[in-house]
Write a protein that holds these residues in place. Structure first.
Motif, short mmCIF file in Angstrom:
data_model
loop_
_atom_site.label_atom_id
_atom_site.label_comp_id
_atom_site.label_asym_id
_atom_site.label_seq_id
_atom_site.Cartn_x
_atom_site.Cartn_y
_atom_site.Cartn_z
N ASP A 186 87.46 45.96 25.25
CA ASP A 186 86.36 45.32 25.97
C ASP A 186 85.57 44.38 25.08
O ASP A 186 85.21 43.26 25.49
N LEU A 187 85.30 44.81 23.85
CA LEU A 187 84.58 43.93 22.93
C LEU A 187 85.37 42.65 22.68
O LEU A 187 84.81 41.54 22.67
N GLN A 188 86.68 42.79 22.49
CA GLN A 188 87.52 41.62 22.28
C GLN A 188 87.53 40.73 23.52
O GLN A 188 87.57 39.50 23.41
N TYR A 189 87.48 41.34 24.69
CA TYR A 189 87.46 40.58 25.94
C TYR A 189 86.20 39.71 26.01
O TYR A 189 86.27 38.53 26.40
N PHE A 190 85.05 40.26 25.62
CA PHE A 190 83.81 39.47 25.63
C PHE A 190 83.95 38.27 24.68
O PHE A 190 83.53 37.15 25.02
N ILE A 191 84.50 38.51 23.51
CA ILE A 191 84.68 37.43 22.53
C ILE A 191 85.61 36.36 23.09
O ILE A 191 85.34 35.16 22.98
N THR A 192 86.71 36.80 23.71
CA THR A 192 87.69 35.85 24.25
C THR A 192 87.08 35.00 25.35
O THR A 192 87.36 33.79 25.44
N LEU A 193 86.27 35.59 26.20
CA LEU A 193 85.63 34.83 27.27
C LEU A 193 84.84 33.65 26.72
O LEU A 193 84.77 32.58 27.34
N LEU A 194 84.22 33.83 25.56
CA LEU A 194 83.39 32.79 24.97
C LEU A 194 84.20 31.79 24.15
O LEU A 194 83.81 30.63 24.02
N GLN A 195 85.35 32.22 23.60
CA GLN A 195 86.10 31.37 22.68
C GLN A 195 87.32 30.69 23.28
O GLN A 195 87.82 29.72 22.73
N ASP A 196 87.82 31.20 24.40
CA ASP A 196 89.03 30.65 25.01
C ASP A 196 88.70 29.39 25.82
O ASP A 196 87.92 29.45 26.77
N PRO A 197 89.30 28.25 25.47
CA PRO A 197 89.01 27.00 26.22
C PRO A 197 89.36 27.09 27.70
O PRO A 197 88.83 26.31 28.50
N ASP A 198 90.24 28.00 28.07
CA ASP A 198 90.61 28.14 29.47
C ASP A 198 89.67 29.06 30.24
O ASP A 198 89.80 29.22 31.45
N SER A 203 82.30 28.81 25.53
CA SER A 203 81.07 28.34 24.89
C SER A 203 81.37 28.00 23.44
O SER A 203 81.13 28.82 22.54
N PRO A 204 81.92 26.83 23.18
CA PRO A 204 82.38 26.49 21.83
C PRO A 204 81.28 26.46 20.79
O PRO A 204 81.56 26.60 19.60
N ASP A 205 80.03 26.27 21.21
CA ASP A 205 78.93 26.22 20.26
C ASP A 205 78.32 27.59 19.99
O ASP A 205 77.45 27.72 19.13
N ALA A 206 78.75 28.59 20.74
CA ALA A 206 78.11 29.91 20.65
C ALA A 206 78.53 30.65 19.39
O ALA A 206 79.72 30.86 19.15
#
Length: 322
Positions: A186-198, A203-206
């Motif tokens: 789940d933690l990785q999922y949150f990170i992926t939501l913010l970092q995945d361009p798709d 949020s590339p600046d986050a």
């Protein structure tokens, strides 16, 4: 990102025989006053965003009387960023995952600066200096926001702090228990939501900061469970395991983290050096309200660790107070 609010406005005209009814504000009004509801939507400029996502230790952290770490962040970043508290009492990472789509900002095409930024005095100042005419370039030209600022520049998510694990690490029979591998996923999922361009939440600046769960005061938790005629749901050794897993996820994803659990264990160890072995208090009482939630002292430790982590990883985000 603009904060949009819909306001219901009631206006009246004289019409019909007199009698009483309840108006929109709950007060009694005359029947001969016809009430009409009008939807009016206003867009409010905001500063860039610092979001704190977590469980009750985040939800309760807005309380200045408890020296809440979110309240401290809001004071620290006044006129630099809007600090959003997205703490949900009783949630673990899996239950947070179910609502995360309604919590994180959605990616949108950048608007031309003339549509939203002309209202900002800082935008006008930037145009006067001929820095640029686009909001994204103004942001780069004027970042870091080390001096006091005006809202309405770029309004993007600059930093998200994620603090879960206390509920996830409960005993297996608890409804809030979340297996440690699922917690990590789940933690990785949150990170992926913010970092995945798709991702629609890209949020590339986050900047991303993971915080481990705090320590658990076993003695206090056991006392409270006994008073309620139940069994304890939290144990410090369980929470410590989840804290280690949170660090593992952060390191693998190459994002910043705060080891709150170890930080609190260190100060408790120092405290124990100065007390008798027969002392009824175990040291955790100095930093936790009920063995689980941070008190004034615990919040001070967490804010200090967050501050140091920001200074180490993103020194441009430490504001210069004027």
């Amino acid at each position: 990102m603009l904060l949009c609010m819909t306001i219901m406005i009631a206006y009246t005209t004289c019409n019909g025989p007199s009698s009483m009814f309840t108006g929109l504000d709950g007060r009694f009004m005359r029947r001969d006053v016809a009430t009409t509801a009008v939807n009016m939507t206003y867009s409010y400029p905001t500063y860039d965003i610092l979001m704190v996502l977590g469980d009750s230790n985040t939800q309760f952290a807005n309380d200045p009387a408890k020296n809440g770490f979110v309240a401290q962040l809001a004071e620290f970043y006044q006129r630099q960023m809007d600090v959003l508290n997205r703490g949900f009492r009783g949630y673990n990472t899996s239950s947070a995952r179910e609502i995360i789509g309604s919590v994180l900002p959605k990616t949108s095409v950048a608007q031309d600066s003339t549509t939203t930024d002309d209202i900002s005095p800082l935008f006008k100042f930037a145009k006067k200096l001929k820095l640029t005419t686009r909001a994204d370039e103004i942001t780069k030209a004027l970042w870091p926001y080390q001096k006091q600022n005006y809202p309405g520049i770029s309004n993007i998510l600059q930093l998200i702090i994620i603090l879960f694990g206390t509920n996830d690490s409960r005993v297996e029979w608890s409804e809030a228990y979340n297996p440690i591998d699922q917690y990590a996923e789940d933690l990785q999922y949150f990170i992926t939501l913010l970092q995945d361009p798709d991702s629609e939440h890209y949020s590339p600046d986050a900047r991303i900061m993971i915080i481990t769960p705090p320590v658990v005061g076993d003695r206090k938790v056991q006392e409270l469970a006994k008073s309620r005629n139940t069994e304890p749901e939290w144990y410090n050794n369980r929470t410590q395991t989840y804290a280690a897993k949170a660090i593992e996820v952060a390191q693998a994803a190459n994002v910043a983290y705060v080891d709150l659990h170890t930080g609190m264990e260190d100060v408790v160890a120092e405290y124990r050096k100065n007390i008798s072995s027969t002392d009824v208090l175990d040291g955790y009482d100095n930093y936790l309200i009920d063995g689980i939630h941070l008190n004034v002292n615990g919040s001070a430790i967490l804010f200090g660790l967050i501050h140091d982590t920001i200074a180490k990883n993103w020194p441009e985000m430490i504001p210069l107070k004027s």
